[in-house]
Design a protein around this motif. Structure first.
Motif, short mmCIF file in Angstrom:
data_model
loop_
_atom_site.label_atom_id
_atom_site.label_comp_id
_atom_site.label_asym_id
_atom_site.label_seq_id
_atom_site.Cartn_x
_atom_site.Cartn_y
_atom_site.Cartn_z
N ARG A 365 -4.16 43.35 86.59
CA ARG A 365 -4.09 42.11 85.83
C ARG A 365 -5.42 41.79 85.16
N GLU A 366 -6.51 42.01 85.87
CA GLU A 366 -7.85 41.77 85.31
C GLU A 366 -8.11 42.72 84.14
N TRP A 367 -7.78 44.00 84.31
CA TRP A 367 -8.04 44.97 83.26
C TRP A 367 -7.22 44.68 82.00
N LEU A 375 1.04 43.02 80.98
CA LEU A 375 1.22 43.67 82.27
C LEU A 375 2.62 43.39 82.81
N ILE A 376 3.32 44.45 83.20
CA ILE A 376 4.67 44.35 83.73
C ILE A 376 4.69 44.95 85.14
N MET A 377 5.42 44.31 86.05
CA MET A 377 5.62 44.83 87.40
C MET A 377 7.02 45.42 87.49
N ASN A 378 7.13 46.64 88.01
CA ASN A 378 8.42 47.30 88.11
C ASN A 378 9.19 46.83 89.35
N ASP A 379 10.43 46.40 89.14
CA ASP A 379 11.40 46.11 90.22
C ASP A 379 11.11 44.89 91.09
N ARG A 380 9.91 44.31 91.02
CA ARG A 380 9.53 43.28 91.98
C ARG A 380 9.20 41.95 91.28
N ALA A 386 3.43 36.67 91.78
CA ALA A 386 2.25 36.57 92.64
C ALA A 386 0.97 37.03 91.95
N ILE A 387 1.04 38.07 91.11
CA ILE A 387 -0.16 38.57 90.44
C ILE A 387 -0.32 38.00 89.04
N ASP A 388 0.59 37.07 88.67
CA ASP A 388 0.57 36.46 87.34
C ASP A 388 0.72 37.51 86.25
N ALA A 389 1.62 38.48 86.49
CA ALA A 389 1.95 39.46 85.47
C ALA A 389 2.70 38.77 84.33
N ASP A 390 2.82 39.48 83.21
CA ASP A 390 3.54 38.92 82.06
C ASP A 390 5.05 39.07 82.21
N GLY A 391 5.46 39.95 83.11
CA GLY A 391 6.89 40.13 83.27
C GLY A 391 7.24 41.14 84.33
N VAL A 392 8.53 41.47 84.39
CA VAL A 392 9.05 42.40 85.39
C VAL A 392 10.07 43.30 84.71
N ARG A 405 15.66 35.97 86.37
CA ARG A 405 15.16 34.80 85.62
C ARG A 405 14.98 33.60 86.56
N GLN A 406 15.84 33.46 87.53
CA GLN A 406 15.71 32.35 88.48
C GLN A 406 14.45 32.49 89.33
N ILE A 407 13.98 33.71 89.51
CA ILE A 407 12.77 33.94 90.31
C ILE A 407 11.51 33.79 89.46
N VAL A 408 11.49 34.42 88.29
CA VAL A 408 10.24 34.47 87.50
C VAL A 408 10.11 33.30 86.53
N GLY A 409 11.22 32.62 86.20
CA GLY A 409 11.15 31.49 85.28
C GLY A 409 11.23 31.92 83.83
N PRO A 410 11.16 30.95 82.91
CA PRO A 410 11.39 31.23 81.49
C PRO A 410 10.21 31.87 80.76
N ARG A 411 9.01 31.79 81.33
CA ARG A 411 7.84 32.27 80.59
C ARG A 411 7.51 33.74 80.84
N HIS A 412 8.16 34.35 81.81
CA HIS A 412 7.92 35.76 82.09
C HIS A 412 8.94 36.63 81.36
N MET A 413 8.50 37.79 80.91
CA MET A 413 9.39 38.72 80.23
C MET A 413 10.20 39.50 81.26
N ILE A 414 11.40 39.91 80.85
CA ILE A 414 12.25 40.75 81.69
C ILE A 414 12.68 41.96 80.87
N GLY A 415 12.30 43.14 81.34
CA GLY A 415 12.75 44.38 80.71
C GLY A 415 13.87 44.99 81.51
N VAL A 416 14.78 45.68 80.84
CA VAL A 416 15.94 46.28 81.50
C VAL A 416 16.10 47.73 81.06
#
Length: 517
Positions: A365-367, A375-380, A386-392, A405-416
């Motif tokens: 996240r810092e880098w 920054l995207i987190m896979n599957d989690r 928790a790490i303030d990533a941009d999405g999952v 979406r119910q977990i990450v909220g509206p401001r995080h991206m979701i890739g499929v």
């Protein structure tokens, strides 16, 4: 047969949900429904009071809290069917089915009321039933007799006036038909504007195809009304609305502003059609209701395409990082590729513990933040937050978009991840922010059977239909990158091509040089 719940029963179910939340109890239970029934102005509350059971006693016994009144207002006061209640409140399924059983025993067709919910609640054993029986001598059998008596004891009320019924006249129906005709014309006009935007500006064949089907729905609905009657009732010359306009009608600052205005026009026209057609054809009203909901989904999908195109406009090369694949470790691979121009990074670790993954994610996240990359987190989704990533990013076997979406909220991206055109179309409508499209070529990072490779044909299909941002993925490297572009891809995701290279920064630059300008 459809079974509706009374307004009181609907309010009780909604408040039961709020009571569970306010009381910090994650599982909705019978005690929450009991407290809601006692607190509502309903027949169930009257019955409880006759047995000397007050709301405060229930709250104290089961350690519950009543939410603020401001939080309990329903968004819409529309009839709720039992099937919808069973879907929304699965924990109360046995109670709801018992309530239906009792309501169905009435001499005449009746809605499921709060008294039936109370009977269903008493008919399902739990800590509440013993308490109610002990405290107020209230049981399912005694309540059944009480309800039956109330249904047969009411006498007609004497009044000193008489109601006079006036039959609907041809003139009255003409006004209704004029309204439906005007709304249908407004709907057609709005649909045409949105369709032209999707066709000539967004160039999205998938969404345009969905919109075209609504024209057939409109024609089917109007058949129940009678197209000839609509034309005969039209009176544009004497329509007072044609002479009224506002300055905002002519204020269209951008193409997106124009699009949004016409999406709202379509929704409003459909609502008018739904309401007024109820006076003539229930079948037509049902079709218009379905159309209205489909327009809400369409609006979300269209605006989602536009918003995410803007978010990902500088993200052409997507790096998927796995520690075990990196020649010098994931740290150098991430930092060097970011410096060379990678715009989006995904942490894709299957072997790290949660704690290791959390610490690794914080460093990444810092880098990425230093270079302005995504920054995207896979599957989690939990660790993404928790790490303030941009999405999952999730696959077809992970949580659906709605739950993520119910977990990450509206401001995080979701890739499929998608592996065929049907999955890609569905992901767009589900609300994905971008797609992974593949596997394009054989890959060492994920095992697929030979027949499971979607290949370049899938790339061509998505390129022809979908404008939501998507990345070709799967075995892409310096040697086959050009084939991927020729198939229609504009963005690609790679893993081993960069992670497994001795010089991640250098290979990143070479890959980016192959991208079309």
């Amino acid at each position: 047969m459809q079974h509706l719940l009374t307004a009181g029963a609907q309010r009780a179910l909604k408040q039961a949900e709020l009571i569970a939340h306010t009381s910090a109890q994650t599982n909705l239970d019978a005690i929450h429904l009991l407290a809601a029934l006692a607190n509502e102005e309903s027949r169930a509350a009257e019955i409880l009071l006759t047995h000397k059971i007050e709301p405060v006693m229930i709250l104290a016994e089961f350690q519950l809290e009543i939410p603020d009144e401001s939080s309990s207002d329903a968004e819409e006061n529309q009839p709720l069917e039992l099937s919808e209640a069973l879907r929304d409140y699965p924990a109360l399924k046995e109670i709801l089915n018992s309530a239906l059983e009792h309501a169905s025993q009435a001499d005449v067709s009746t809605e499921i009321g709060s008294e039936h919910l109370l009977w269903g609640l008493l008919n399902v054993e739990g800590k509440h039933t013993q308490w109610l029986n002990t405290r107020g001598n209230l049981s399912a059998q005694s309540l059944k007799q009480s309800i039956h008596a109330q249904q047969h004891q009411a006498d007609p009320i004497d009044v000193d006036f008489a109601f006079r019924t006036v039959p609907t006249t041809i003139n009255d129906q003409t006004h209704i038909l004029r309204t439906i005709d005007a709304a249908a014309n407004r709907l057609r006009e709005g649909l045409r504007v949105v369709e032209d935007y999707l066709r000539f500006t967004l160039d999205d064949a998938h969404l345009m195809g969905i919109l075209k089907t609504t024209r057939h729905q409109l024609a089917d609905a109007l058949k129940f009304i009678g197209p000839e009657s609509l034309i005969a009732s039209r009176d544009t010359l004497n329509d007072v609305g044609t002479a009224i306009s506002t300055t905002s009608e002519f204020d269209r600052q951008t193409l997106e502003h124009l699009l949004q205005a016409n999406l709202k026009r379509v929704q409003e026209a459909t609502r008018t059609l739904e309401e007024f057609s109820k006076l003539i054809s229930v079948e037509a009203a049902s079709i218009f209701k379905q159309m209205r909901y489909s327009f809400y989904t369409l609006e979300k999908s269209v605006l989602g395409c536009l918003n995410n195109q803007q978010k990902l406009k500088d993200c052409r090369l997507y790096l998927l990082v796995t520690e075990s694949l990196c020649h010098h470790g994931s740290g150098p691979a991430i930092r060097e590729s970011l410096a060379a121009g990678v715009g989006i990074v995904q942490i894709r670790e299957k072997e790290m513990t949660d704690r290791q993954l959390l610490e690794h994610g914080k460093r990444a996240r810092e880098w990425t933040r230093e270079t302005g990359a995504i920054l995207i987190m896979n599957d989690r989704p939990d660790l993404a937050v928790a790490i303030d990533a941009d999405g999952v990013h999730v696959g077809q076997d992970e949580l659906p978009v709605r739950e993520v979406r119910q977990i990450v909220g509206p401001r995080h991206m979701i890739g499929v991840s998608t592996h065929n055109i049907e999955q890609a179309r569905k992901a767009v409508l589900d609300g994905a922010d971008y797609l992974g499209v593949g596997p394009t070529f054989p890959t060492t990072t994920k095992l697929f059977e030979a027949h499971e490779y979607a290949g370049l044909k899938f790339i061509q299909q998505v390129a022809a239909e979908i404008t939501l941002p998507w990345f070709a993925i799967g075995g892409i490297n310096e040697d086959n990158l050009e084939q991927t572009f020729q198939a229609g891809a504009q963005r690609v995701a790679v893993s081993s091509a960069i992670c497994g290279h001795e010089q991640p920064g250098q290979i990143t630059k070479k890959l980016l040089e192959q991208f079309p300008s």
